[in-house]
Design a protein around this motif. Structure first.
Motif, PDB file in Angstrom:
ATOM      1  N   LEU A  61     -17.048 -50.784 -17.646  1.00 33.27           N
ATOM      2  CA  LEU A  61     -15.619 -50.506 -17.947  1.00 33.27           C
ATOM      3  C   LEU A  61     -14.856 -51.668 -18.340  1.00 33.27           C
ATOM      4  O   LEU A  61     -14.947 -52.810 -18.106  1.00 33.27           O
ATOM      5  N   ILE A  62     -14.152 -51.225 -19.478  1.00 34.79           N
ATOM      6  CA  ILE A  62     -13.341 -52.233 -20.165  1.00 34.79           C
ATOM      7  C   ILE A  62     -11.934 -51.864 -20.131  1.00 34.79           C
ATOM      8  O   ILE A  62     -11.577 -50.730 -20.405  1.00 34.79           O
TER       9      ILE A  62
ATOM     10  N   ILE B 112      -2.534 -46.740 -12.916  1.00 39.19           N
ATOM     11  CA  ILE B 112      -4.144 -47.037 -12.573  1.00 39.19           C
ATOM     12  C   ILE B 112      -4.245 -48.233 -13.093  1.00 39.19           C
ATOM     13  O   ILE B 112      -4.728 -49.213 -12.590  1.00 39.19           O
ATOM     14  N   VAL B 113      -4.314 -48.366 -14.570  1.00 33.21           N
ATOM     15  CA  VAL B 113      -4.551 -49.451 -15.227  1.00 33.21           C
ATOM     16  C   VAL B 113      -3.807 -50.782 -14.839  1.00 33.21           C
ATOM     17  O   VAL B 113      -4.491 -51.959 -14.751  1.00 33.21           O
ATOM     18  N   SER B 114      -2.631 -50.550 -14.644  1.00 29.92           N
ATOM     19  CA  SER B 114      -1.834 -51.699 -14.408  1.00 29.92           C
ATOM     20  C   SER B 114      -2.191 -52.448 -12.993  1.00 29.92           C
ATOM     21  O   SER B 114      -1.876 -53.696 -12.940  1.00 29.92           O
ATOM     22  N   HIS B 115      -2.846 -51.559 -12.208  1.00 28.07           N
ATOM     23  CA  HIS B 115      -3.232 -52.183 -10.879  1.00 28.07           C
ATOM     24  C   HIS B 115      -4.878 -52.805 -10.913  1.00 28.07           C
ATOM     25  O   HIS B 115      -5.355 -53.306  -9.952  1.00 28.07           O
ATOM     26  N   LEU B 116      -5.169 -52.420 -12.128  1.00 28.14           N
ATOM     27  CA  LEU B 116      -6.876 -52.951 -12.187  1.00 28.14           C
ATOM     28  C   LEU B 116      -6.688 -54.639 -12.781  1.00 28.14           C
ATOM     29  O   LEU B 116      -6.146 -55.002 -13.606  1.00 28.14           O
ATOM     30  N   ASP B 117      -7.411 -55.512 -12.023  1.00 25.39           N
ATOM     31  CA  ASP B 117      -7.818 -56.704 -12.515  1.00 25.39           C
ATOM     32  C   ASP B 117      -8.956 -56.979 -12.709  1.00 25.39           C
ATOM     33  O   ASP B 117      -9.880 -57.015 -11.867  1.00 25.39           O
ATOM     34  N   PRO B 118      -9.477 -57.260 -13.900  1.00 23.31           N
ATOM     35  CA  PRO B 118     -10.997 -57.487 -14.290  1.00 23.31           C
ATOM     36  C   PRO B 118     -11.453 -58.748 -13.539  1.00 23.31           C
ATOM     37  O   PRO B 118     -12.898 -58.632 -13.806  1.00 23.31           O
TER      38      PRO B 118
ATOM     39  N   ARG C 233     -17.071 -56.679 -10.803  1.00 21.49           N
ATOM     40  CA  ARG C 233     -17.899 -56.976 -11.687  1.00 21.49           C
ATOM     41  C   ARG C 233     -18.035 -55.616 -12.826  1.00 21.49           C
ATOM     42  O   ARG C 233     -18.773 -55.716 -13.601  1.00 21.49           O
ATOM     43  N   LEU C 234     -17.411 -54.693 -12.163  1.00 24.49           N
ATOM     44  CA  LEU C 234     -17.305 -53.428 -12.844  1.00 24.49           C
ATOM     45  C   LEU C 234     -16.443 -53.634 -14.123  1.00 24.49           C
ATOM     46  O   LEU C 234     -16.590 -52.902 -15.158  1.00 24.49           O
ATOM     47  N   LEU C 235     -15.479 -54.025 -14.060  1.00 21.54           N
ATOM     48  CA  LEU C 235     -14.567 -54.241 -15.241  1.00 21.54           C
ATOM     49  C   LEU C 235     -14.609 -55.342 -15.923  1.00 21.54           C
ATOM     50  O   LEU C 235     -14.782 -56.698 -15.458  1.00 21.54           O
ATOM     51  N   GLY C 236     -14.134 -55.293 -17.208  1.00 20.60           N
ATOM     52  CA  GLY C 236     -14.168 -56.339 -18.083  1.00 20.60           C
ATOM     53  C   GLY C 236     -13.133 -56.152 -19.272  1.00 20.60           C
ATOM     54  O   GLY C 236     -12.261 -55.315 -19.162  1.00 20.60           O
ATOM     55  N   THR C 237     -13.106 -57.374 -19.965  1.00 25.31           N
ATOM     56  CA  THR C 237     -12.195 -57.437 -21.215  1.00 25.31           C
ATOM     57  C   THR C 237     -12.953 -57.129 -22.295  1.00 25.31           C
ATOM     58  O   THR C 237     -14.190 -57.278 -22.505  1.00 25.31           O
ATOM     59  N   PRO C 238     -12.403 -56.705 -23.543  1.00 31.44           N
ATOM     60  CA  PRO C 238     -13.220 -56.513 -24.762  1.00 31.44           C
ATOM     61  C   PRO C 238     -14.124 -57.303 -25.144  1.00 31.44           C
ATOM     62  O   PRO C 238     -13.896 -58.800 -25.132  1.00 31.44           O
ATOM     63  N   GLY C 239     -15.188 -57.020 -25.442  1.00 26.77           N
ATOM     64  CA  GLY C 239     -16.466 -58.137 -25.594  1.00 26.77           C
ATOM     65  C   GLY C 239     -17.476 -58.326 -24.609  1.00 26.77           C
ATOM     66  O   GLY C 239     -18.637 -58.656 -24.837  1.00 26.77           O
ATOM     67  N   GLN C 240     -16.968 -57.956 -23.320  1.00 29.85           N
ATOM     68  CA  GLN C 240     -17.857 -58.222 -22.100  1.00 29.85           C
ATOM     69  C   GLN C 240     -18.566 -57.268 -22.038  1.00 29.85           C
ATOM     70  O   GLN C 240     -18.446 -56.144 -22.074  1.00 29.85           O
TER      71      GLN C 240
END
Length: 537
Positions: free
Chosen positions: A38-39, A17-23, A27-34
């Motif tokens: 969801l991170i 699942i994570v491998s198919h997620l593109d931050p 707008r729900l997904l982000g990278t650390p610090g954003q």
């Protein structure tokens, strides 16, 4: 991926699942610090606040792990007094006490009967003896639940009375344990606490018992609330079930500490304590937390020929054949396996509980009835379903008493599921419904060694307790355990669940279920995709 909110997904499916997620695609997904709900970090999917909690906790652990104190000679001399020469070598209790005394952050892990509480009492004694400041250290003892607090209080008092502790130190070890929530000053509004990073606790040493039950959020809150120079000692069984809420903090810390061997500094401390660890010198370079954890190996409660001990070891190692052999060995009087094909569940319960219920009915006082509650307990994996606590409690109540478990009656065991500081009743406290002198039904609980009556209508949330879940049983022990295996394929089935159920038994355990369920439970470790270990190391 935290198991919170996405439980039931195994490691492989979650990574897919994570491998198919593109931050960048939502707008729900982000990278650390954003600032996103969801991170995505290191192939794990986090709720934002859990990522921040892991990050803060890992940072504080790394900071404290490298802090060491020089042990004065008098600490070693007192350790010799507290731990006389023993046939059990090396004496890991002695080493754990000395190591905790010299460390800002320490972990003592071991199963029931390995002497964890005795070790903690000795550790605190050594710490007071070696304390370099003018005033003695301010010590806080705490545990996640009220039941665990009560047991900690009893076991610490017992250990202190049995150890050869100097009189000038003995009085300093009389601190009354509290729940972690109460230590932090939990407010009436959810998630609010009096003590935090801006208003830290003033304790110099904090000891947490049953630390495997502490979830990520509470452990982070506790460490946030510690003053910068405070010391933390975590006590628990790393192989037990993880917390109900998100995280597997103690397990992650212990896995990080197990990544390397002890350092030369630790081995030198052991040499000064008269303990030969030369066989450990070839175990490879030490890792960051290697010197911060000691595992107590020797079991003083069960001999190596004990069925309970052998079964717990086999389950812990994922050895189905070994566990099966132990359960079917009729020479082992303390363990047995019952298949539904030979005895249906209702008949099994009737057969096993009839003497216990008759004894309850024959009691002349609530004190006598309360003393019987520790003799036997049914442990289930879930609340719902034919082998869940709700169905079992209802069956036992209706068959033996002709009443529903949802309506209190004389003789009904109950367990508190919510802390009530005004009443002095805490999550995990066990009691029994009984008649007072006027014939009115009251709930009786042991308070300071004697039964105390409480109005049933005033009780905090409680449940019938012929049967409780394995999760709820943590921090408790019973003479005999009847463990109902979860159904084959159940998401609750797992090695840690079975191990925890076994280690609640002091004298005997009966395991009920089919062989497929037994195999599934033993061969399936619980995997929580926490990133704490990686963040620490």
């Amino acid at each position: 991926m935290e198991e919170k909110g996405l439980s039931g997904l195994d490691r492989i499916s979650s990574e897919l699942i994570v491998s198919h997620l593109d931050p960048g695609t939502t707008r729900l997904l982000g990278t650390p610090g954003q600032k996103r709900p969801l991170i995505v970090c290191n192939n794990r999917l986090y709720i934002n606040r859990y990522w921040w909690a892991e990050k803060r906790l890992a940072s504080r652990i790394r900071q404290m792990a490298s802090c060491r104190f020089e042990l004065p000679r008098k600490a070693f001399e007192l350790a010799d007094r507290l731990f006389p020469a023993s046939d059990v070598l090396p004496d890991w209790q002695k080493l754990a006490a000395l190591n905790g005394c010299r460390s800002c952050f320490s972990v003592i892990s071991g199963g029931p009967g390995t002497g964890k509480t005795r070790t903690v009492a000795a550790l605190l004694t050594l710490m007071i003896e070696a304390w370099s400041k003018e005033t003695p250290p301010k010590i806080a003892l705490c545990a996640p639940t009220g039941k665990a607090v009560a047991r900690l209080n009893e076991s610490i008092s017992s250990a202190v009375s049995r150890l050869d502790i100097p009189d000038r130190i003995r009085d300093l070890l009389s601190e009354t344990p509290k729940t972690v929530h109460r230590l932090l000053g939990k407010g009436r509004i959810a998630a609010t606490y009096r003590y935090n990073g801006e208003n830290p606790l003033q304790h110099d040493v904090i000891v947490v018992d049953e630390a495997s039950m502490l979830d990520l959020t509470m452990m982070t809150r506790l460490m946030d609330a510690m003053k910068p120079d405070a010391r933390l000692v975590l006590i628990g069984d790393k192989d037990q079930l993880a917390s109900v809420e998100a995280g597997s903090v103690l397990s992650d810390i212990c896995r990080a500490a197990s990544a390397g061997g002890y350092s030369g500094d630790f081995l030198e401390m052991a040499r000064q304590a008269g303990q030969d660890l030369s066989n450990l010198q070839e175990e490879g370079p030490s890792a960051l937390l290697s010197d911060n954890m000691v595992v107590l190996h020797h079991n003083y409660r069960f001999g190596h020929d004990s069925g309970i001990y052998q079964l717990s070891q086999a389950v812990n190692q994922g050895d189905f054949k070994g566990a099966e052999s132990i359960l079917e060995d009729r020479s082992k009087e303390d363990v047995c396996f019952i298949s539904p094909s030979l005895l249906p569940l209702d008949r099994f319960l009737l057969k096993e509980l009839a003497p216990f219920v008759d004894a309850i009915k024959g009691c002349s006082s609530p004190a006598d009835a309360l003393s019987l509650l520790e003799t036997i307990k049914i442990l289930c994996s879930v609340h719902d379903g034919p082998s869940g606590t709700m169905a079992v409690n209802e069956f036992v109540s209706r068959h033996f008493f002709g009443s529903s478990a949802s309506r209190p009656f004389k003789g009904l065991p109950v367990i508190v599921r919510q802390n009530d500081y005004l009443l002095g009743l805490y999550n995990g406290d066990s009691g029994i419904v009984w008649c007072d002198e006027s014939g009115n039904l009251k709930a009786y609980f042991m308070v300071d060694g004697s039964p105390e009556a409480f109005s049933i209508s005033r009780l905090p949330r409680f449940e019938p307790a012929w049967a409780i879940t394995v999760h709820v049983s943590q921090g408790s022990e019973f003479h005999r355990v009847l463990f109902l295996l979860p159904q084959t394929g159940s998401v609750m089935a797992g090695r840690e669940l079975f191990y925890t159920a076994i280690t609640r038994a002091k004298r005997a355990i009966s395991v009920y279920g089919n062989k497929d369920a037994l195999r599934h439970c033993i061969e399936r470790p619980t995997l929580r995709m926490s990133g704490l270990k990686d963040m620490i190391t």
